[in-house]
Design an enzyme around this catalytic site. Structure first.
Site, PDB file in Angstrom:
ATOM      1  N   GLY A   1      -3.368 -13.434   6.390  1.00 29.90           N
ATOM      2  CA  GLY A   1      -4.738 -12.267   6.419  1.00 29.90           C
ATOM      3  C   GLY A   1      -4.218 -11.393   5.001  1.00 29.90           C
ATOM      4  O   GLY A   1      -3.254 -11.582   4.381  1.00 29.90           O
ATOM      5  N   CYS A   2      -5.142 -10.372   4.711  1.00 31.69           N
ATOM      6  CA  CYS A   2      -5.030  -9.624   3.606  1.00 31.69           C
ATOM      7  C   CYS A   2      -3.950  -8.614   4.025  1.00 31.69           C
ATOM      8  O   CYS A   2      -3.051  -8.307   2.750  1.00 31.69           O
ATOM      9  CB  CYS A   2      -6.222  -8.841   3.351  1.00 31.69           C
ATOM     10  SG  CYS A   2      -6.984  -8.269   4.829  1.00 31.69           S
TER      11      CYS A   2
END
Length: 335
Positions: free
Chosen positions: A149-150
């Site tokens: 994920g970011c």
């Protein structure tokens, strides 16, 4: 040219993947799957891609359309890759999944953070965590990669080297991070339309945001994570706080850890999200505060770039034996 099939192509990450593949010297989009946009021209949802994909339309999901693919990129909501796993793995070609389905180490951790049982626990161990700066060799030898994920990408880039160097305590780490609205996806909702976000900043996911699990798994520390939504389209700024084990030079540790990395810049300047816009770059800095015996470490990335599509393509390049930076830029668009 190697043929790429993209799932979730009609979303923001899907559009970014298509933009990057269009500039890639050895890849081309064969299928752009987009269930809600099936039959529509690519330019109807991604007008900026009109010249690169003249005449191409989104197609509804059909596993038979994967035939002839050399690479599959999945940008789907969590749970979808589990449901489609047999079809996605059947062609035996490299698969990079951006969903959370196979990022965590166990089905129990997935259920704890996502609130539902894992449908395909027997497949978890077959996926490699896709953060190239830490797991490059494993990714290169894998046909199944789960891209991070970011938020965890930004936080782990600064935390993992400091924890491994032993200069910060592994308990009581605080991560405050802010994201642009594109991180919420393309679907409209009351919390992300213009009137709700303009001139506003808010915290969410207090104490239990799902990305906490990835931060702890990869960094090796205990993390209290608070995400914030800010009124910008793209970008992640993660500010991380940890107690130092003693006087240290965290900036020098980061500089040594990323020496020679083409997508990571370590420097004295305080990172800004704008620097990374449209790129696969990550900008890092860190300080030791002697008064409070605290290390402050900051990372800025583009949530759609290094936090999503760019990282997926970086992994795909490694899996296919191509130049790791093919189709990717380490320079942002400014102003």
């Amino acid at each position: 040219m190697l043929r790429v099939s993209i799932l979730g192509a009609s979303g923001y990450v899907g559009g970014e993947l298509m933009r990057l593949v269009a500039a890639h010297p050895e890849l081309e989009v064969a299928m752009a799957f987009g269930a809600s946009a099936a039959g529509k021209p690519v330019a109807a949802l991604h007008p900026h891609l009109a010249l690169a994909y003249t005449g191409m339309q989104f197609v509804a999901w059909d596993a038979a359309l994967l035939e002839g693919s050399d690479l599959i990129l999945a940008a789907l909501p969590h749970g979808e890759t589990q449901r489609l796993a047999d079809d996605l793995l059947a062609p035996g070609v490299p698969l990079v999944d951006l969903g959370a389905d196979f990022r965590l180490d166990s089905a129990a951790e997935y259920e704890r953070w996502y609130g539902e049982p894992h449908a395909r626990p027997e497949l978890i161990a077959s996926f490699t965590y896709g953060l190239p700066e830490f797991f490059r060799d494993e990714i290169s030898q894998s046909k199944r990669v789960a891209a991070p994920g970011c938020y965890p990408t930004a936080a782990n880039l600064v935390l993992r080297p400091l924890i491994q160097a032993g200069v910060i305590e592994t308990h009581g780490i605080v991560v405050d991070a802010a994201s642009g609205v594109s991180g919420a996806g393309r679907g409209a909702n009351a919390a992300t339309h213009y009137c709700a976000i303009e001139g506003n900043m808010r915290a969410y996911g207090l104490l239990n945001h799902r990305h906490t699990a990835e931060m702890e798994m990869v960094s090796g520390g205990q993390v209290l994570f608070t995400p914030h939504l800010v009124p910008m389209s793209r970008g992640i700024l993660a500010t991380c706080y940890a107690k130092a084990t003693g006087p240290c030079d965290p900036l020098a540790i980061l500089a040594e850890a990323y020496a020679g990395e083409r997508f990571v810049q370590v420097g004295q300047a305080l990172p800004e999200t704008k620097w990374a816009t449209g790129s696969n770059a990550a900008f890092l800095t860190a300080r030791f505060d002697e008064r409070t015996r605290t290390v402050v470490a900051i990372a800025a990335i583009d949530n759609l770039g290094k936090g999503a599509a760019g990282q997926m393509l970086q992994c795909a390049n490694l899996m296919l034996g191509l130049d790791e930076g093919a189709g990717l830029s380490n320079t942002g668009i400014y102003p």
